[in-house]
Design an enzyme around this catalytic site. Structure first.
Site, PDB file in Angstrom:
ATOM      1  N   ARG A 134     -47.629   7.129 149.257  1.00 43.67           N
ATOM      2  CA  ARG A 134     -48.093   6.061 150.150  1.00 43.67           C
ATOM      3  C   ARG A 134     -49.500   6.323 150.685  1.00 43.67           C
ATOM      4  NH1 ARG A 134     -42.510   6.308 151.946  1.00 43.67           N
ATOM      5  NH2 ARG A 134     -41.386   4.536 151.052  1.00 43.67           N
ATOM      6  N   LYS A 192     -63.159  -0.212 146.645  1.00 42.21           N
ATOM      7  CA  LYS A 192     -62.426  -1.055 145.707  1.00 42.21           C
ATOM      8  C   LYS A 192     -61.911  -0.186 144.570  1.00 42.21           C
ATOM      9  CE  LYS A 192     -64.264  -5.739 146.173  1.00 42.21           C
ATOM     10  NZ  LYS A 192     -64.956  -6.842 145.475  1.00 42.21           N
ATOM     11  N   GLU A 219     -76.598  -2.889 138.128  1.00 45.32           N
ATOM     12  CA  GLU A 219     -76.109  -2.888 139.505  1.00 45.32           C
ATOM     13  C   GLU A 219     -77.213  -2.527 140.493  1.00 45.32           C
ATOM     14  OE1 GLU A 219     -73.283  -4.001 140.409  1.00 45.32           O
ATOM     15  OE2 GLU A 219     -71.861  -3.781 138.764  1.00 45.32           O
ATOM     16  N   LYS A 270     -75.324  -1.492 149.849  1.00 48.23           N
ATOM     17  CA  LYS A 270     -73.888  -1.726 149.700  1.00 48.23           C
ATOM     18  C   LYS A 270     -73.139  -1.315 150.955  1.00 48.23           C
ATOM     19  CE  LYS A 270     -69.913  -1.534 146.766  1.00 48.23           C
ATOM     20  NZ  LYS A 270     -69.337  -1.261 145.439  1.00 48.23           N
ATOM     21  N   GLU A 324     -63.547  -8.238 151.915  1.00 48.17           N
ATOM     22  CA  GLU A 324     -64.020  -9.484 151.305  1.00 48.17           C
ATOM     23  C   GLU A 324     -63.296 -10.697 151.872  1.00 48.17           C
ATOM     24  OE1 GLU A 324     -64.383 -10.829 146.750  1.00 48.17           O
ATOM     25  OE2 GLU A 324     -65.221  -8.845 147.122  1.00 48.17           O
ATOM     26  N   ARG A 334     -69.085  -9.793 151.570  1.00 48.28           N
ATOM     27  CA  ARG A 334     -68.946  -8.819 150.485  1.00 48.28           C
ATOM     28  C   ARG A 334     -68.895  -9.501 149.122  1.00 48.28           C
ATOM     29  NH1 ARG A 334     -65.362  -3.235 150.140  1.00 48.28           N
ATOM     30  NH2 ARG A 334     -66.031  -2.729 148.023  1.00 48.28           N
ATOM     31  N   ASN A 338     -70.522  -9.564 144.085  1.00 47.64           N
ATOM     32  CA  ASN A 338     -69.958  -9.991 142.799  1.00 47.64           C
ATOM     33  C   ASN A 338     -70.946 -10.792 141.962  1.00 47.64           C
ATOM     34  OD1 ASN A 338     -67.342  -8.879 143.256  1.00 47.64           O
ATOM     35  ND2 ASN A 338     -66.856 -10.611 144.579  1.00 47.64           N
ATOM     36  N   HIS A 361     -70.662 -11.147 138.160  1.00 52.27           N
ATOM     37  CA  HIS A 361     -69.379 -10.616 137.717  1.00 52.27           C
ATOM     38  C   HIS A 361     -68.434 -11.681 137.173  1.00 52.27           C
ATOM     39  CE1 HIS A 361     -70.950  -7.083 139.680  1.00 52.27           C
ATOM     40  NE2 HIS A 361     -69.882  -6.379 139.390  1.00 52.27           N
ATOM     41  N   HIS A 371     -67.392 -10.747 133.680  1.00 56.12           N
ATOM     42  CA  HIS A 371     -66.016 -10.382 133.341  1.00 56.12           C
ATOM     43  C   HIS A 371     -65.476 -11.250 132.212  1.00 56.12           C
ATOM     44  CE1 HIS A 371     -65.003  -8.255 137.421  1.00 56.12           C
ATOM     45  NE2 HIS A 371     -65.789  -7.541 136.648  1.00 56.12           N
ATOM     46  N   HIS A 375     -69.453  -2.672 131.003  1.00 59.83           N
ATOM     47  CA  HIS A 375     -69.351  -3.465 132.232  1.00 59.83           C
ATOM     48  C   HIS A 375     -70.731  -3.848 132.768  1.00 59.83           C
ATOM     49  CE1 HIS A 375     -68.171  -4.928 136.131  1.00 59.83           C
ATOM     50  NE2 HIS A 375     -68.850  -3.975 136.737  1.00 59.83           N
TER      51      HIS A 375
END
Length: 366
Positions: free
Chosen positions: A120, A142, A184, A226, A236, A241, A245, A248, A252, A266
């Site tokens: 956990r 993330k 990036e 960032k 987000e 935030r 993206n 992206h 993606h 990527h």
């Protein structure tokens, strides 16, 4: 050493950036050890760095063990998540222990997610070895794996305890991977910092050629940008935030079309995606055409994909939009897009017609 704080209350941590920082690993990590061994998770490509790190820790009186996983995007999978969690449990990992993610974005994402669910939640440290991970994925918490439906759809927000960035680790990185990471870097200029984009235009080639001053400045500036955005909107929820993206959603979809393989890294997908976002914004009259052309020209000059053809994509607009429907940002049946009013003026648009996006993509040369 440059120290960038990520201010998140009880989950706050530091990003420490310095040349040859890996040599100081024992000193940096000793406060986190609790007299317990560290587990270093890495991939086959980074194994020499892992062996060096283990030796440095040993010389500093700290025990460690290494788990080496296969390299590549395919490692962000259910199978490797199961393998990693089993391996960590077999080593008697405790909640208070720290697992070290030594590698690029794949290792950082996988280790971050594994530690978010193991018992956990236990701790991890990011030591990123690629430019992309140093300026983006190692900061912000993330974590995720991929699924058949798409990229990063299974994951959690789980902040690291510490991020150690040694720009010297980039010396062994192939040029293609450096370029992928550079996407990036330039992203931060395109989001809200025209001055930094202009810096990239003037210094991007030197950064890719290994200039240490340019490299360290770009990393520190990107991490600070960032950290500021993450501190304002960690999960987000406010839309701040979401600006990270940029590129992206298109990117993606391109990655999905290539099967999330080495055919399109990527960062290469993000580069093409940013150029497409600006081109689409210009097509809709939201952004000056010369800004879109300037973005594409800079990416092209850096040897990076800047449209569908240079990304090797031949699929129809309908096919690419179908990939977008699996995007994790879908909200009430609509897909928010990061578009732009100009360089440094990115915004979130929640009223984009996907049929229009498909038509735009179909107009582009293959």
């Amino acid at each position: 050493m440059t120290v960038v704080p990520v201010a998140l209350g009880a989950r706050s941590y530091e990003v420490r950036i310095a040349s040859d920082l890996l040599a100081q690993a024992a000193e940096q990590l000793a406060p986190l050890s609790r007299g317990r061994p560290f587990v270093i998770v890495t991939d086959a490509n980074v194994a020499p760095h892992a062996a060096r790190l283990a030796a440095l820790l040993h010389n500093g009186g700290l025990a460690s063990d290494i788990i080496a996983l296969p390299a590549g995007e395919a490692t962000k999978s259910w199978a490797q998540l199961e393998s990693l969690t089993d391996a960590l449990l077999a080593r008697g990992i405790e909640r208070g222990d720290h697992v070290i993610a030594l590698g690029g974005g794949v290792i950082g994402d996988l280790v971050g997610f594994a530690t978010s669910i193991l018992k956990r939640g236990c701790h991890f440290v990011q030591i990123p070895t690629t430019l992309l991970a140093q300026v983006d994925s190692s900061v912000g918490g993330k974590t995720a794996i991929n699924s058949r439906a798409g990229k990063n759809l299974i994951g959690a927000f789980h902040q690291p305890s510490l991020v150690l960035i040694d720009p010297d680790l980039l010396d062994t990185l192939p040029l293609r991977d450096l370029r992928a990471g550079y996407a990036e870097v330039v992203k931060y200029g395109l989001i809200d910092d025209l001055g930094f984009f202009e810096w990239c235009e003037a210094n991007g080639a030197a950064l890719l050629a290994g200039d240490p001053v340019a490299r360290e400045f770009a990393i520190a500036h990107s991490v600070a940008a960032k950290a500021r955005i993450v501190a304002a909107d960690e999960r987000e929820t406010t839309g701040v935030r979401a600006l990270l993206n940029l590129g992206h959603t298109f990117g993606h979809a391109l990655e999905a079309e290539t099967g999330f393989s080495d055919a399109l890294l990527h960062g290469e997908g993000v580069a093409a995606g940013m150029a497409l976002a600006f081109a689409y914004s210009a097509r809709r009259g939201l952004c000056p055409a010369q800004d879109a052309e300037r973005v594409a020209a800079h990416l092209r000059a850096m040897g990076m994909p800047h449209d569908l053809a240079s990304a090797g994509i031949t699929a129809s607009g309908e096919t690419l939009v179908a990939h977008m429907l699996h995007d994790k940002k879908m909200d009430a049946g609509t897909l928010p897009f990061l578009l732009a009013h100009g360089i440094g003026r990115t915004y979130l648009d929640k009223q984009v017609d996907l049929a229009d996006v498909a038509a735009f993509l179909d107009e582009l040369p293959r």
